[in-house]
Scaffold this motif. Structure first.
Motif, PDB file in Angstrom:
ATOM      1  N   UNK A  65       0.835  -1.203   0.000  1.00 27.87           N
ATOM      2  CA  UNK A  65       0.000   0.000   0.000  1.00 27.87           C
ATOM      3  C   UNK A  65       0.868   1.251   0.000  1.00 27.87           C
ATOM      4  N   UNK A  66       1.938   1.230   0.785  1.00 27.36           N
ATOM      5  CA  UNK A  66       2.843   2.383   0.810  1.00 27.36           C
ATOM      6  C   UNK A  66       3.508   2.556  -0.555  1.00 27.36           C
ATOM      7  N   UNK A  67       3.948   1.460  -1.163  1.00 29.63           N
ATOM      8  CA  UNK A  67       4.562   1.530  -2.489  1.00 29.63           C
ATOM      9  C   UNK A  67       3.609   2.167  -3.498  1.00 29.63           C
ATOM     10  N   UNK A  68       2.334   1.772  -3.432  1.00 31.44           N
ATOM     11  CA  UNK A  68       1.343   2.311  -4.366  1.00 31.44           C
ATOM     12  C   UNK A  68       1.151   3.807  -4.168  1.00 31.44           C
ATOM     13  N   UNK A  69       1.148   4.243  -2.902  1.00 33.36           N
ATOM     14  CA  UNK A  69       1.016   5.674  -2.605  1.00 33.36           C
ATOM     15  C   UNK A  69       2.216   6.443  -3.149  1.00 33.36           C
ATOM     16  N   UNK A  70       3.403   5.919  -2.916  1.00 32.13           N
ATOM     17  CA  UNK A  70       4.621   6.596  -3.389  1.00 32.13           C
ATOM     18  C   UNK A  70       4.667   6.645  -4.915  1.00 32.13           C
ATOM     19  N   UNK A  71       4.135   5.612  -5.562  1.00 25.55           N
ATOM     20  CA  UNK A  71       4.154   5.562  -7.020  1.00 25.55           C
ATOM     21  C   UNK A  71       3.201   6.579  -7.638  1.00 25.55           C
ATOM     22  N   UNK A  72       2.105   6.869  -6.937  1.00 21.87           N
ATOM     23  CA  UNK A  72       1.068   7.718  -7.528  1.00 21.87           C
ATOM     24  C   UNK A  72       1.146   9.175  -7.110  1.00 21.87           C
ATOM     25  N   UNK A  73       1.808   9.462  -6.007  1.00 20.91           N
ATOM     26  CA  UNK A  73       1.853  10.844  -5.515  1.00 20.91           C
ATOM     27  C   UNK A  73       3.263  11.411  -5.601  1.00 20.91           C
ATOM     28  N   UNK A  74       3.338  12.723  -5.705  1.00 23.07           N
ATOM     29  CA  UNK A  74       4.636  13.380  -5.831  1.00 23.07           C
ATOM     30  C   UNK A  74       4.976  14.274  -4.646  1.00 23.07           C
ATOM     31  N   UNK A  75       4.070  14.374  -3.663  1.00 23.27           N
ATOM     32  CA  UNK A  75       4.367  15.190  -2.493  1.00 23.27           C
ATOM     33  C   UNK A  75       5.158  14.350  -1.494  1.00 23.27           C
ATOM     34  N   UNK A  76       5.933  14.978  -0.617  1.00 21.82           N
ATOM     35  CA  UNK A  76       6.685  14.203   0.372  1.00 21.82           C
ATOM     36  C   UNK A  76       5.756  13.465   1.332  1.00 21.82           C
ATOM     37  N   UNK A  77       6.199  12.293   1.765  1.00 16.45           N
ATOM     38  CA  UNK A  77       5.429  11.483   2.708  1.00 16.45           C
ATOM     39  C   UNK A  77       6.335  11.008   3.824  1.00 16.45           C
ATOM     40  N   UNK A  78       5.766  10.931   5.033  1.00 16.29           N
ATOM     41  CA  UNK A  78       6.481  10.352   6.173  1.00 16.29           C
ATOM     42  C   UNK A  78       5.724   9.105   6.618  1.00 16.29           C
ATOM     43  N   UNK A  79       6.493   8.100   7.091  1.00 18.20           N
ATOM     44  CA  UNK A  79       5.908   6.809   7.446  1.00 18.20           C
ATOM     45  C   UNK A  79       6.417   6.339   8.792  1.00 18.20           C
ATOM     46  N   UNK A  80       5.495   5.842   9.610  1.00 14.94           N
ATOM     47  CA  UNK A  80       5.852   5.199  10.867  1.00 14.94           C
ATOM     48  C   UNK A  80       5.171   3.854  10.974  1.00 14.94           C
ATOM     49  N   UNK A  81       5.678   3.012  11.901  1.00 11.74           N
ATOM     50  CA  UNK A  81       5.072   1.711  12.136  1.00 11.74           C
ATOM     51  C   UNK A  81       5.970   0.569  11.732  1.00 11.74           C
TER      52      UNK A  81
END
Length: 240
Positions: A65-81
């Protein structure tokens, strides 16, 4: 201040928990990447992602799911967990994450936080999750006797990009953030603080701004999904 819309991932879905209880999860979208795009198209300049299963498992679980988000969006993202070793930190940052959030290891392995912050300047944040002012770890399931500000101060010289302070008892409860505790933390340390947990109205965002504390931003989840916060109004308010 930056508005960070929260995308909490459980079993591949975009959910919100009530006070951190995994069995009290409400599914808001079964396509997290589509949800991320909706936030970006509305004007959000950051995304806040949490691998809820990973937080309990101690390793990434919702990676697809994270990979899919990174592939489709161009804004910076932070991830925890579930990010608890250097290999996982490197792997996520190499995949395009702007920032990893380290929570449990900040308590159990603070040297790793320091090492990561040195190796990846500006790309390591600490998640400070607390019940009644005391830090909780491992998906909020284990409580410690460590006070939030005391833990934060241990990393003043580590080069950490941000502290994400979550009052667990407010999270998903739509009762407003712990404004006083958040502001106190921001005044107590030099590391930028992001407010999290219970941000459920424009008035909550106004209250955080009105403290005068040097807050970097605020995270909101359920209120954005429920429509309690109008995203465009919130973005305009925090930019003003």
């Amino acid at each position: 201040m930056i508005l960070y819309p929260a995308i909490d991932l459980k079993d591949g879905n975009c959910v919100r928990l009530y006070k951190g209880e995994m069995e009290q999860a409400t599914v808001f979208n079964d396509n997290p990447a589509a949800q991320a795009m909706a936030f970006v198209e509305a004007g959000c300049e950051w995304l806040h992602l949490v691998d809820l299963n990973g937080a309990f498992a101690g390793e990434p679980v919702n990676g697809a799911a994270v990979d899919a988000i990174l592939a489709q969006t161009k804004v910076p993202a932070q991830l925890g967990g579930g990010i608890r070793d250097m290999a996982t930190i490197e792997r996520w940052l190499n995949k395009g994450l702007a920032r990893v959030i380290l929570g449990t290891v900040a308590v159990e392995n603070p040297d790793l936080v320091r090492e990561a912050a040195r190796a990846f300047p500006g790309q390591v944040a600490i998640g400070l999750d607390a019940r009644n002012g005391m830090v909780a770890t491992r998906g909020w399931a284990e409580e410690t006797d460590i006070e939030v500000t005391a833990l934060a101060r241990q990393f003043e010289d580590a080069g950490v990009a941000a502290l994400i302070y979550t009052d667990i008892n407010r999270d998903g409860a739509m009762q407003g953030p712990n404004v006083e505790a958040t502001a106190a933390l921001a005044h107590a340390v030099s590391i930028p603080v992001i407010a999290s947990g219970g941000v459920s109205s424009l008035d909550d965002l106004r209250a955080l701004k009105a403290t005068g504390a040097p807050l970097n931003g605020a995270i909101s989840g359920r209120a954005l999904y429920d429509g309690a916060i109008d995203l465009k109004e919130a973005l305009d308010l925090l930019k003003a």
